[in-house]
Design a protein around this motif. Structure first.
Motif: not given
Lengths: 680, 217
Positions: A48, A291-292, A295, A334-335, A347, A369-370, A372, B61-64, B107-108, B110, B112, B114, B116, B118, B121
């Protein structure tokens, strides 16, 4: 230097600063699952930030460090290096060490900033910097590590033995040079310092007849102290000892103070080896400080690393609970946990009718659904690979059930079948793959176990486990992933190949298929090495567990565990996979637990010897009162002492409690050990 | 198959690289991003800023930073559009040209919050299928419009990149073949007419010279 937990991110930022545009980082990684997970996390961070990096599997630390020092801007060591004196092997650039092994060599802590040890919370008293800590005067363990550090593939012959002796003599000469005019050198390796050091140290401020190394050490000390006073980008950490002798020098004579200090240093090294937080957890904490933190992949890798450390005896029960709690909180952040919040679950479910029309009347079609890659924490059973094998197999090969019911005896198997029958599970159903068992039975499992398992002494069958959703609603647990990757590493003959496979297996996005464990021969069906490394790893994991259990059973049946006054020892069979230290650890834990339930063993430690080509891997384990406890392992010193006091071919690896001995010398080695422990 | 004639085989979907080109071009669209860092003049931490999608993806991608979904990409907006597509004969114009590619890219990962991804999509996929089906059904009408033109063209308001990628090659091929057949017929008829001294004839049934493939039942 020690980098405290609050400042880990500064260590990382230092890496960024050092590398700049064209530097590169070399990540040297030990072939354990914990280190692999940490490597993946670090690699994610470095990618990153657009830093070039190399990831290497390292079995010979000294050689790899030498190779790296020519090329790399900085080196990161994962799960190795802390107990060894790194200042000897690597000059110039910086090393960052994420290693749970303790005690950390004092030279690594008190060196200047070139060696950065990521330090988690540890209340052990650490002797402060000062005299008697020069890089030359190392502990007995690290001397042996310096001399010979190959582990796996190299051929050992008597030339190594003679070089051991030569180096020992060389060391002797060095110390002799250092303390000119002091012919008496210590013969015992337990003592860190020369017995006549105090004379010289008293003269240290006056006489400059010191040898260059000592001068350097003093310069280092002085400059270190100067650096301590100025404010720098990286926080300096104060030594954690508060020796009263230093603060009130008037009360003790210098000689007494010296002795006291030597004793403290000796105590520091000789208390035995133990472990701190796993490297993967450290890497994840580092990622959250940067900052990660969002993930889930990184969180998952941390879970797998922590589970692996627990399985291989590097974490005790309290340690695992503490870390698991922190990870669980991270999961919930996170989730949000589904099981607690009905509104959230509502939901997250979607019906097809919602998409096409506004009203939802009548039957609704739920859409899957996936998942994820969501990670969540759930109590899970201590059964072995339950989701990928049958219930019967999972219980038979689970450590807890197998030791409690003494399944190596036929009576034990009958008890297990009785338990299943009482719970109302037909045997044929239990032999089906778990995913194909009747859903009604699977739903009943929890309540029935709670009802009947206690009669058979199976009390703690659940533990906090971490699960990840892969693909559409299929679930992988951290224990399964850790077992699979560990088996891939243990079974490998070509270390780089298997290292890469295990890295792939940790990628965790491809759900392994249920049939993987059933078809041993049919690897085309999703269990192939190239197609699905995780599936193949699970297949190997089951195979490995069966081998461990078979080895233990044969030892018990043949009564092959000999008891001596100070320890028990046993020669484990002939297979090369059993000679891996990780596997021996699991076998030792299994044997300990079996005999705790038996009531036959009360206290002595255990040594396991496994043949590996021309060598024997000798591993020593301490006895604990209960499974999941932890006692500091002192075998490192005993082995080192024995190895030094006799001739033979020896080599230490990354762990201090594991030593490789030439096959001709094994018997004598054991006798020497016993003799030394007798006379101690 | 007589290879001397222009091939009647259609290019398989995606083999001409057009979907990749569309996806690449879609990255020029501007989206809103909330960066996590401050780099003057444009980026201030926490302040939304419009950047091209390729830059936004790099930041993500770089979480910035994180990407804010555009207005049209929400369940509340997409559901009525789906309804509209199902009922109206014309294509809706309220979706951007690259709506399909943008949805796929955004939408690729995930999320965080509300939303969704998918579900979005699925909705967009449904909208796409309905639009393509409508175009297929209206294709003969478009052909009729194009009949008298030298260079056949028809204006389809609201068409988007994804439909063009799917139907484009077929359309080009089909219209090209049709023009070729028409031209050959005209030439044949004119030759025949000249031999007989008549005027050129149009409007007669077209008998292609190239043998058409017969499909087995």
């Amino acid at each position: 230097m020690k980098l405290e937990i609050e400042y880990w991110h500064r260590g990382y930022q230092q890496i960024l600063r050092d590398c700049g545009q064209d530097g590169s980082v070399w990540i040297l990684c030990r072939p354990t699952v914990d280190a692999l997970c940490a490597a993946r996390i670090l690699s994610f961070l470095l990618r990153a930030d657009h830093i070039a990096h190399h990831l290497l599997c390292c079995t010979n630390l000294e050689e790899d460090l030498k190779q790296a020092s020519a090329v790399a801007t900085c080196v990161v060591l994962l799960h190795m290096g802390a107990p060894q004196n790194l200042t000897k092997w690597y000059q110039g650039r910086q090393i960052y060490v994420l290693d749970p092994a303790r005690p950390v060599h004092l030279a690594n802590i008190h060196a200047n900033r070139d060696i950065v040890v990521f330090w988690d919370i540890d209340e052990t008293e650490i002797p402060s910097d000062g005299e008697n800590l020069s890089g030359n005067e190392s502990s007995s363990e690290s001397e042996d590590d310096d001399e010979s550090s190959e582990e796996d593939d190299e051929e050992e012959d008597s030339s190594v033995a003679s070089s051991d002796r030569d180096e020992g003599e060389f060391e002797y000469q060095d110390e002799n040079d250092e303390n000119a005019g002091d012919p008496l050198q210590q013969q015992q390796e337990e003592n860190q310092e020369d017995s006549d050091d105090d004379d010289h140290d008293d003269d240290s401020s006056v006489g400059r007849a010191k040898k260059p190394r000592r001068e350097d050490e003093e310069d280092e000390t002085e400059s270190y102290e100067k650096e301590r006073d100025t404010t720098e980008a990286m926080e300096e950490t104060e030594p954690t000892t508060v020796p009263t002798a230093e603060s009130t020098p008037a009360l003790l004579t210098p000689r007494q103070w010296q002795q006291d200090r030597r004793q403290r240093i000796e105590r520091y090294y000789s208390a035995g080896s133990y472990y701190g937080a796993p490297a993967a957890f450290v890497a994840y904490q580092l990622a959250t400080q940067l900052r990660f933190g969002d993930h889930t992949t990184l969180l998952w890798l941390a879970c797998v690393g922590v589970t692996d450390a627990y399985w291989h005896g590097r974490l005790d029960l309290t340690g695992y609970s503490t870390l698991a709690l922190q990870l669980r909180q991270a999961c919930q952040k996170l989730d949000a946990d589904d099981s607690d919040d009905i509104a959230l679950r509502a939901r997250n479910t979607v019906y097809a009718e919602q998409l096409s029309s506004n009203g939802a009347t009548g039957e609704r079609t739920k859409l899957s659904l996936r998942g994820t890659g969501r990670v969540f924490s759930q109590p899970d059973y201590k059964f072995f690979l339950l989701r990928f094998s049958s219930l019967l197999d999972a219980m038979m090969y689970s450590d807890t059930v197998s030791t409690q019911l003494q399944l190596y005896r036929p009576a034990g198997m009958n008890k297990l079948k009785e338990l299943l029958a009482k719970m109302g599970f037909p045997l044929t159903e239990c032999q089906q793959p778990y995913a194909f068992m009747k859903p009604a039975l699977r739903r009943m499992l929890a309540s029935k176990l709670q009802e009947y398992a206690e009669e058979y002494g199976l009390e703690n069958l659940e533990y906090t486990s971490f699960l990840r959703i892969t693909g559409y609603q299929s679930v992988l647990s951290a224990a399964d992933a850790a077992h699979a990757a560990a088996a891939l590493l243990d079974f490998g003959s070509d270390k780089d190949d298997m290292f890469n496979r295990a890295l792939d297996a940790l990628q965790s996005n491809a759900p392994p298929r249920v049939m993987d464990l059933q078809n041993e021969d049919n690897l085309v069906n999703g269990g192939s090495l190239t197609g699905n490394p995780l599936g193949y790893g699970l297949h190997l994991a089951m195979k490995l567990q069966k081998k461990i259990f078979a080895a233990a059973a044969s030892l018990m049946e043949r009564n092959a565990i000999t008891s001596l006054a100070h320890f028990r020892y046993a020669y484990v069979g002939d297979e090369s996979v059993l000679a891996k230290p990780a596997v021996l650890t699991r076998l030792a834990q299994y044997l300990f637990q079996l005999h705790r339930v038996n009531g036959k063993w009360v206290g002595r430690p255990l040594i396991l010897l496994a043949k590996d080509d021309d060598f024997y891997t000798v591993a020593g384990y301490e006895y604990t009162e209960k499974a999941g406890d932890w006692v500091r392992n002192r075998w490192g010193q005993h082995f080192a002492l024995a190895a030094q006091s006799m001739t033979g071919t020896f080599s230490f690896g990354h762990d201090s409690h594991v030593i490789r001995v030439g096959s001709d010398d094994v018997q004598r080695f054991l006798e020497q050990l016993h003799y030394l422990m007798d006379s101690a | 198959m007589n290879t001397a004639q222009p091939s009647l085989l259609l290019p398989a979907a995606g083999q001409d690289g057009s979907s990749f080109r569309a996806s690449f071009s879609a990255e020029e669209t501007h989206v809103e991003v909330i960066p996590d860092f401050t780099a003057s003049p444009s980026f201030m931490a926490g302040v939304p800023v419009q950047v091209p999608l390729w830059k936004a993806e790099l930041l993500q991608t770089r979480s910035l930073g994180r990407i804010v979904f555009p207005d049209w990409l929400s369940i509340d907006k997409l559901r009525p559009i789906l309804q509209q597509e199902k009922t109206q004969p014309l294509l809706t114009t309220s979706l951007p040209f690259y709506y399909y590619e943008l949805t796929r890219k955004l939408t690729n990962r995930p999320r965080h919050d509300d939303t969704n991804p998918d579900v979005l999509r699925l909705l967009v996929e449904d909208i796409f299928q309905v639009r393509v089906e409508k175009l297929r059904q209206q294709f003969p009408a478009y052909l009729a419009l194009m009949e008298d033109q030298d260079i056949p063209k028809v204006d389809v308001p609201g068409i988007a990149s994804a439909e063009l990628v799917l139907l484009g090659p077929f359309l080009l091929q089909a219209l090209g073949d049709r023009a070729l057949l028409l031209q050959q017929t005209k030439t044949n008829k004119n030759d025949a007419a000249e031999e007989r001294g008549e005027d050129t004839v149009t409007g007669e049934p077209i008998r292609p010279k190239v043998p058409l493939r017969r499909f087995r039942r």
